[in-house]
Design a protein around this motif. Structure first.
Motif, PDB file in Angstrom:
ATOM      1  N   THR A 121       0.827  -1.200   0.000  1.00  0.00           N
ATOM      2  CA  THR A 121       0.000   0.000   0.000  1.00  0.00           C
ATOM      3  C   THR A 121       0.863   1.253   0.000  1.00  0.00           C
ATOM      4  O   THR A 121       1.944   1.272   0.618  1.00  0.00           O
ATOM      5  N   ALA A 122       0.382   2.302  -0.661  1.00  0.00           N
ATOM      6  CA  ALA A 122       1.101   3.577  -0.698  1.00  0.00           C
ATOM      7  C   ALA A 122       1.146   4.237   0.673  1.00  0.00           C
ATOM      8  O   ALA A 122       1.958   5.140   0.908  1.00  0.00           O
ATOM      9  N   GLY A 123       0.296   3.783   1.604  1.00  0.00           N
ATOM     10  CA  GLY A 123       0.330   4.312   2.961  1.00  0.00           C
ATOM     11  C   GLY A 123       1.487   3.794   3.786  1.00  0.00           C
ATOM     12  O   GLY A 123       1.697   4.235   4.915  1.00  0.00           O
ATOM     13  N   ASN A 124       2.258   2.860   3.224  1.00  0.00           N
ATOM     14  CA  ASN A 124       3.425   2.301   3.899  1.00  0.00           C
ATOM     15  C   ASN A 124       4.687   2.885   3.277  1.00  0.00           C
ATOM     16  O   ASN A 124       4.908   2.770   2.075  1.00  0.00           O
ATOM     17  N   SER A 125       5.515   3.510   4.089  1.00  0.00           N
ATOM     18  CA  SER A 125       6.745   4.129   3.586  1.00  0.00           C
ATOM     19  C   SER A 125       7.821   3.093   3.323  1.00  0.00           C
ATOM     20  O   SER A 125       7.882   2.062   3.997  1.00  0.00           O
ATOM     21  N   ASN A 126       8.682   3.397   2.366  1.00  0.00           N
ATOM     22  CA  ASN A 126       9.881   2.593   2.123  1.00  0.00           C
ATOM     23  C   ASN A 126      11.000   3.187   2.961  1.00  0.00           C
ATOM     24  O   ASN A 126      11.593   4.206   2.600  1.00  0.00           O
ATOM     25  N   ARG A 127      11.286   2.575   4.114  1.00  0.00           N
ATOM     26  CA  ARG A 127      12.298   3.126   5.009  1.00  0.00           C
ATOM     27  C   ARG A 127      13.707   3.048   4.427  1.00  0.00           C
ATOM     28  O   ARG A 127      14.616   3.733   4.917  1.00  0.00           O
ATOM     29  N   ASP A 128      13.923   2.284   3.380  1.00  0.00           N
ATOM     30  CA  ASP A 128      15.224   2.279   2.721  1.00  0.00           C
ATOM     31  C   ASP A 128      15.526   3.621   2.064  1.00  0.00           C
ATOM     32  O   ASP A 128      16.689   3.985   1.883  1.00  0.00           O
ATOM     33  N   LEU A 129      14.484   4.345   1.686  1.00  0.00           N
ATOM     34  CA  LEU A 129      14.659   5.619   0.975  1.00  0.00           C
ATOM     35  C   LEU A 129      14.447   6.832   1.870  1.00  0.00           C
ATOM     36  O   LEU A 129      14.576   7.962   1.418  1.00  0.00           O
ATOM     37  N   ASN A 130      14.099   6.606   3.118  1.00  0.00           N
ATOM     38  CA  ASN A 130      13.832   7.719   4.021  1.00  0.00           C
ATOM     39  C   ASN A 130      12.829   8.692   3.395  1.00  0.00           C
ATOM     40  O   ASN A 130      13.070   9.905   3.321  1.00  0.00           O
ATOM     41  N   GLU A 131      11.723   8.161   2.935  1.00  0.00           N
ATOM     42  CA  GLU A 131      10.721   8.981   2.257  1.00  0.00           C
ATOM     43  C   GLU A 131      10.146  10.028   3.209  1.00  0.00           C
ATOM     44  O   GLU A 131       9.808   9.723   4.353  1.00  0.00           O
ATOM     45  N   PRO A 132      10.024  11.275   2.744  1.00  0.00           N
ATOM     46  CA  PRO A 132       9.491  12.329   3.616  1.00  0.00           C
ATOM     47  C   PRO A 132       8.025  12.086   3.947  1.00  0.00           C
ATOM     48  O   PRO A 132       7.222  11.782   3.075  1.00  0.00           O
ATOM     49  N   VAL A 133       7.693  12.199   5.216  1.00  0.00           N
ATOM     50  CA  VAL A 133       6.316  12.043   5.688  1.00  0.00           C
ATOM     51  C   VAL A 133       5.998  13.240   6.574  1.00  0.00           C
ATOM     52  O   VAL A 133       6.761  13.562   7.489  1.00  0.00           O
ATOM     53  N   SER A 134       4.887  13.903   6.292  1.00  0.00           N
ATOM     54  CA  SER A 134       4.517  15.088   7.061  1.00  0.00           C
ATOM     55  C   SER A 134       4.224  14.724   8.511  1.00  0.00           C
ATOM     56  O   SER A 134       3.910  13.568   8.834  1.00  0.00           O
ATOM     57  N   PHE A 135       4.306  15.724   9.381  1.00  0.00           N
ATOM     58  CA  PHE A 135       4.025  15.496  10.802  1.00  0.00           C
ATOM     59  C   PHE A 135       2.605  14.967  10.987  1.00  0.00           C
ATOM     60  O   PHE A 135       2.368  14.038  11.763  1.00  0.00           O
ATOM     61  N   GLY A 136       1.660  15.556  10.246  1.00  0.00           N
ATOM     62  CA  GLY A 136       0.271  15.114  10.357  1.00  0.00           C
ATOM     63  C   GLY A 136       0.090  13.668   9.945  1.00  0.00           C
ATOM     64  O   GLY A 136      -0.640  12.910  10.594  1.00  0.00           O
ATOM     65  N   GLN A 137       0.781  13.278   8.880  1.00  0.00           N
ATOM     66  CA  GLN A 137       0.666  11.896   8.428  1.00  0.00           C
ATOM     67  C   GLN A 137       1.324  10.940   9.426  1.00  0.00           C
ATOM     68  O   GLN A 137       0.819   9.840   9.647  1.00  0.00           O
TER      69      GLN A 137
END
Length: 243
Positions: A121-137
């Motif tokens: 799911t797109a709601g799951n980040s790829n921690r290998d890439l350190n994808e930016p996630v907003s504080f709210g998210q």
């Protein structure tokens, strides 16, 4: 090429099976005895239907037998959108199945690595890439982890491939496909494949038709050039035209 598909009776799983068959591939599916599957599957020589009412009860040795003649595995497993499906057991349906499948692949130790395609799911980040996630998210994701068991299940399943299997395993290569908001469309349309989300899955979600997800998953298993582009990664799929 033969592909084992788990979650084949689901909305996306059925489409994946049809995409593979349409491309001339052979398929094995594991479904419940009560699953609603197309009648033609029972009479199609290119499909082997394995019936098991609880896939999480399949042991490694038995799964290894199912996988012996398969070059690839695809998981479209997910939780039913009901109280029992969301909060009942097994809470780690996807993760536990991914683990057994991987252990079975390792037990077989084929000369060529087995391709493993996981629908995530797109709601799951790829921690290998350190994808930016907003504080709210981050706040909302934290709440989902606490109160919506399917979300941490999806995270743990992808993390098992990302961390436990990793990038250099000689027997398993993997891709975790991340669609955004899933919709039903009859035909494959233009879609984009991105290394990371280009919009917020929670606050500005895109749309991804199930048939486009199925098409991309099938293309990964069939075409080595596409596989080599995305193996070990978590591509995000969006429809190019919002329908």
């Amino acid at each position: 090429m033969k592909t084992l598909v788990v979650g084949a009776s689901g909305a996306t799983g059925k489409l994946l099976v049809e995409q593979l068959l349409g491309a001339g591939q052979t398929v094995k599916v594991i479904v419940r005895s009560t699953s609603n599957i197309p009648d033609v599957w029972e009479s199609n020589d290119n499909i082997t239907v394995i019936k098991d009412d609880n896939i999480t009860n399949i042991k490694v040795n038995e799964m290894a037998e199912h996988l012996k003649d398969c070059e690839s595995v695809a998981s479209c497993l997910g939780h039913n959108l009901s109280l029992k499906g969301i909060y009942g057991k097994p809470r780690q349906l996807v993760t536990d199945t991914v683990k057994v499948l991987c252990e079975a692949i390792l037990k077989n130790a084929s000369e060529m690595p087995t391709k493993f395609v996981l629908m995530n799911t797109a709601g799951n980040s790829n921690r290998d890439l350190n994808e930016p996630v907003s504080f709210g998210q981050k706040i909302v994701i934290g709440l989902l982890r606490l109160f919506l068991p399917p979300h941490p299940d999806n995270e743990k399943a992808a993390d098992y491939l990302r961390v436990k299997i990793g990038q250099e395993n000689p027997f398993i290569e993997w891709v975790a496909v991340r669609p955004d908001g899933l919709i039903d469309v009859e035909m494959v349309t233009d879609y984009s494949v991105n290394a990371s989300p280009t919009r917020s899955a929670l606050f500005d979600p895109g749309k991804t038709s199930r048939i486009n997800v199925a098409n991309f998953m099938s293309q990964l298993t069939i075409h080595d050039t596409i596989w080599n582009r995305w193996k070990g990664k978590m591509p995000v799929v969006y429809n190019k035209i919002l329908v």
